[in-house]
Design a protein around this motif. Structure first.
Motif, PDB file in Angstrom:
ATOM      1  N   ALA A 153       0.823  -1.213   0.000  1.00  0.00           N
ATOM      2  CA  ALA A 153       0.000   0.000   0.000  1.00  0.00           C
ATOM      3  C   ALA A 153       0.854   1.259   0.000  1.00  0.00           C
ATOM      4  CB  ALA A 153      -0.921   0.008   1.216  1.00  0.00           C
ATOM      5  N   VAL A 154       0.316   2.297  -0.606  1.00  0.00           N
ATOM      6  CA  VAL A 154       0.939   3.620  -0.587  1.00  0.00           C
ATOM      7  C   VAL A 154       0.178   4.492   0.398  1.00  0.00           C
ATOM      8  CG1 VAL A 154       1.377   5.726  -1.921  1.00  0.00           C
ATOM      9  CG2 VAL A 154       1.828   3.477  -2.934  1.00  0.00           C
ATOM     10  N   VAL A 155       0.923   5.201   1.253  1.00  0.00           N
ATOM     11  CA  VAL A 155       0.331   6.099   2.251  1.00  0.00           C
ATOM     12  C   VAL A 155       0.795   7.520   1.955  1.00  0.00           C
ATOM     13  CG1 VAL A 155       0.118   6.639   4.711  1.00  0.00           C
ATOM     14  CG2 VAL A 155       0.343   4.244   3.963  1.00  0.00           C
ATOM     15  N   VAL A 156      -0.143   8.436   1.799  1.00  0.00           N
ATOM     16  CA  VAL A 156       0.155   9.836   1.508  1.00  0.00           C
ATOM     17  C   VAL A 156      -0.105  10.663   2.757  1.00  0.00           C
ATOM     18  CG1 VAL A 156      -0.435  11.844   0.096  1.00  0.00           C
ATOM     19  CG2 VAL A 156      -0.414   9.561  -0.923  1.00  0.00           C
ATOM     20  N   LEU A 157       0.835  11.537   3.077  1.00  0.00           N
ATOM     21  CA  LEU A 157       0.742  12.382   4.267  1.00  0.00           C
ATOM     22  C   LEU A 157       0.725  13.845   3.863  1.00  0.00           C
ATOM     23  CD1 LEU A 157       3.454  10.583   6.455  1.00  0.00           C
ATOM     24  CD2 LEU A 157       0.978  10.182   6.457  1.00  0.00           C
ATOM     25  N   HIS A 158      -0.232  14.577   4.417  1.00  0.00           N
ATOM     26  CA  HIS A 158      -0.324  16.011   4.140  1.00  0.00           C
ATOM     27  C   HIS A 158       0.311  16.803   5.280  1.00  0.00           C
ATOM     28  CE1 HIS A 158      -2.879  19.788   3.174  1.00  0.00           C
ATOM     29  NE2 HIS A 158      -1.765  19.778   2.480  1.00  0.00           N
ATOM     30  N   ASP A 159       0.854  17.977   4.936  1.00  0.00           N
ATOM     31  CA  ASP A 159       1.414  18.924   5.914  1.00  0.00           C
ATOM     32  C   ASP A 159       2.578  18.334   6.688  1.00  0.00           C
ATOM     33  OD1 ASP A 159      -0.190  21.134   5.320  1.00  0.00           O
ATOM     34  OD2 ASP A 159      -1.843  20.325   6.475  1.00  0.00           O
ATOM     35  N   THR A 160       3.529  17.779   5.965  1.00  0.00           N
ATOM     36  CA  THR A 160       4.708  17.178   6.606  1.00  0.00           C
ATOM     37  C   THR A 160       5.731  18.210   7.056  1.00  0.00           C
ATOM     38  OG1 THR A 160       5.575  16.794   4.370  1.00  0.00           O
ATOM     39  CG2 THR A 160       4.512  14.941   5.483  1.00  0.00           C
ATOM     40  N   CYS A 161       5.560  19.460   6.688  1.00  0.00           N
ATOM     41  CA  CYS A 161       6.419  20.516   7.251  1.00  0.00           C
ATOM     42  C   CYS A 161       5.577  21.726   7.652  1.00  0.00           C
ATOM     43  CB  CYS A 161       7.545  20.908   6.298  1.00  0.00           C
ATOM     44  SG  CYS A 161       7.017  21.590   4.720  1.00  0.00           S
ATOM     45  N   LEU A 162       4.364  21.459   8.076  1.00  0.00           N
ATOM     46  CA  LEU A 162       3.451  22.532   8.482  1.00  0.00           C
ATOM     47  C   LEU A 162       3.999  23.321   9.660  1.00  0.00           C
ATOM     48  CD1 LEU A 162       0.628  23.789   7.971  1.00  0.00           C
ATOM     49  CD2 LEU A 162      -0.272  22.172   9.662  1.00  0.00           C
ATOM     50  N   HIS A 163       4.797  22.674  10.509  1.00  0.00           N
ATOM     51  CA  HIS A 163       5.336  23.341  11.697  1.00  0.00           C
ATOM     52  C   HIS A 163       6.293  24.479  11.359  1.00  0.00           C
ATOM     53  CE1 HIS A 163       7.581  19.780  10.509  1.00  0.00           C
ATOM     54  NE2 HIS A 163       8.670  20.269  11.057  1.00  0.00           N
ATOM     55  N   TYR A 164       6.733  24.565  10.096  1.00  0.00           N
ATOM     56  CA  TYR A 164       7.592  25.668   9.674  1.00  0.00           C
ATOM     57  C   TYR A 164       6.816  26.775   8.957  1.00  0.00           C
ATOM     58  CZ  TYR A 164      11.931  23.222  10.813  1.00  0.00           C
ATOM     59  OH  TYR A 164      12.961  22.605  11.463  1.00  0.00           O
ATOM     60  N   ALA A 165       5.541  26.554   8.718  1.00  0.00           N
ATOM     61  CA  ALA A 165       4.746  27.546   7.983  1.00  0.00           C
ATOM     62  C   ALA A 165       4.485  28.772   8.857  1.00  0.00           C
ATOM     63  CB  ALA A 165       3.423  26.928   7.533  1.00  0.00           C
TER      64      ALA A 165
END
Length: 263
Positions: free
Chosen positions: A116-128
Motif C-alpha cells: 500500500a501507498v500512504v500519503v501524508l499532508h502537511d509534513t512541514c506545516l510546523h515551519y509555515a
C-alpha cells in the motif's frame, strides 16, 4: 492503480473531489472511502463536512453513490471493519498534532495491502508562518515508519510526502508506537482512546499494547518520572540535586519507597 482508497480527514471535501476526478480520468476500478469524525465543518458549524462534493455534483451522503462513500460521525477504528482490508492507497490529513495521525495510521495499518501507498499532508506545516511548532504529527509518522519513502525534494522539503509499505514496515512496527512517547498536543477523550486500545489489542502484540499504555499514561501525567520503574525492591538515587529531590517527591506521591541517595 489502486482499487481501495481511504481518505482520513475530509473537511470541505476539496481533496476528495480531486481524488474522484483523478479516478475518473484514469478509469480506475476503485472504491473511495472518505472518513471524518466530524459532521460539521470544524471552522464553520453551519456547513456540512464534504459540502464541496455536493456543490460539484458528486455524492455527499452516508450511503454513497457509484464508487464513493462519505463516512462521517465516527472515529476511524469504528469504520475499518466496515471498509475491510486490502486498502492499497491511504491518505492521512487530520489534526496534524500528536497523537492524531500516529493513532490513525496504527489503526489502519493492519487493513493495508502489503504494498500500500500512504500519503501524508502537511509534513512541514510546523515551519509555515503562523503555525504552531506542535503541528508535527505527519512529519513524525514519516520519520518513524520504516518503508520506501517518496519525498520529491526539489527546492525545499515537501509539504506532501508518501511512503510504500514493505516487509520492513512489519518487522519494525514498534517504531510507530515508540513515536507516541513524544509529547501529545491534546488528550483524546477516554472513549476515543478505548477504541484505539481495542484495535491495538486485536491486531498487535503485547509489546505494542504496553507502549500504547505507557504513552497514554504519560500524556495523562500519571507516569511522571516512573517510566524507568520496574518494581525493584531497593532503589538508590544517584545525585541529590533539584531533579533528585523532584524524583524523590514523585516516587513518594505514588507510594514508592526510595532507600537513599548516592552522592
Amino acid at each position: 492503480r489502486p482499487r481501495k482508497i481511504v481518505e482520513v480527514g475530509v473537511a470541505e471535501g476539496g481533496t476528495t473531489a480531486v481524488i474522484l476526478e483523478c479516478a475518473r480520468e484514469l478509469n480506475l476500478d476503485c472504491t473511495v472511502y472518505s472518513v471524518d469524525v466530524a459532521e460539521k465543518l470544524y471552522y464553520d458549524p453551519l456547513k456540512d463536512v464534504g459540502f464541496v462534493l455536493k456543490k460539484m455534483g458528486k455524492n455527499g451522503n452516508e450511503g454513497g453513490r457509484d464508487n464513493h462513500r462519505l463516512l462521517l460521525g465516527k472515529f476511524l477504528p469504528e469504520r475499518l471493519d466496515e471498509i475491510g482490508d486490502g486498502i492499497d492507497f491511504l491518505i492521512l490529513d487530520t489534526v496534524h498534532v500528536l497523537p492524531g495521525e500516529i493513532l490513525d495510521f496504527i489503526a489502519a495499518f493492519p487493513y493495508l495491502a502489503h504494498d500500500a501507498v500512504v500519503v501524508l499532508h502537511d509534513t512541514c506545516l510546523h515551519y509555515a508562518p503562523g503555525m504552531s511548532v506542535n503541528e508535527v504529527a505527519t512529519s513524525v509518522l514519516l520519520q518513524s515508519v520504516v518503508a520506501d519513502k517518496f519525498l520529491n525534494i526539489q527546492d525545499r522539503y515537501p509539504n506532501i510526502a508518501a511512503f510504500q509499505i514493505n516487509q520492513d514496515s512489519y518487522t519494525y512496527l514498534t517504531n510507530m508506537f515508540s513515536a507516541l512517547i513524544l509529547p501529545w498536543a491534546y488528550l483524546p477523550e477516554d472513549r476515543e482512546l478505548a477504541l484505539y486500545e481495542a484495535a491495538i489489542q486485536k491486531h498487535y502484540n503485547a509489546q505494542c499494547l504496553r507502549l500504547f499504555h505507557q504513552a497514554v499514561a504519560t500524556a495523562k501525567g500519571r507516569e511522571k518520572f516512573l517510566w524507568c520503574w520496574n518494581g525493584f525492591q531497593h532503589v538508590l538515587l544517584y545525585g541529590k540535586g533539584k531533579r533528585g529531590h523532584a524524583f524523590l517527591q514523585s516516587c513518594s506521591d505514588d507510594g514508592i519507597k526510595i532507600d537513599g541517595f548516592v552522592v
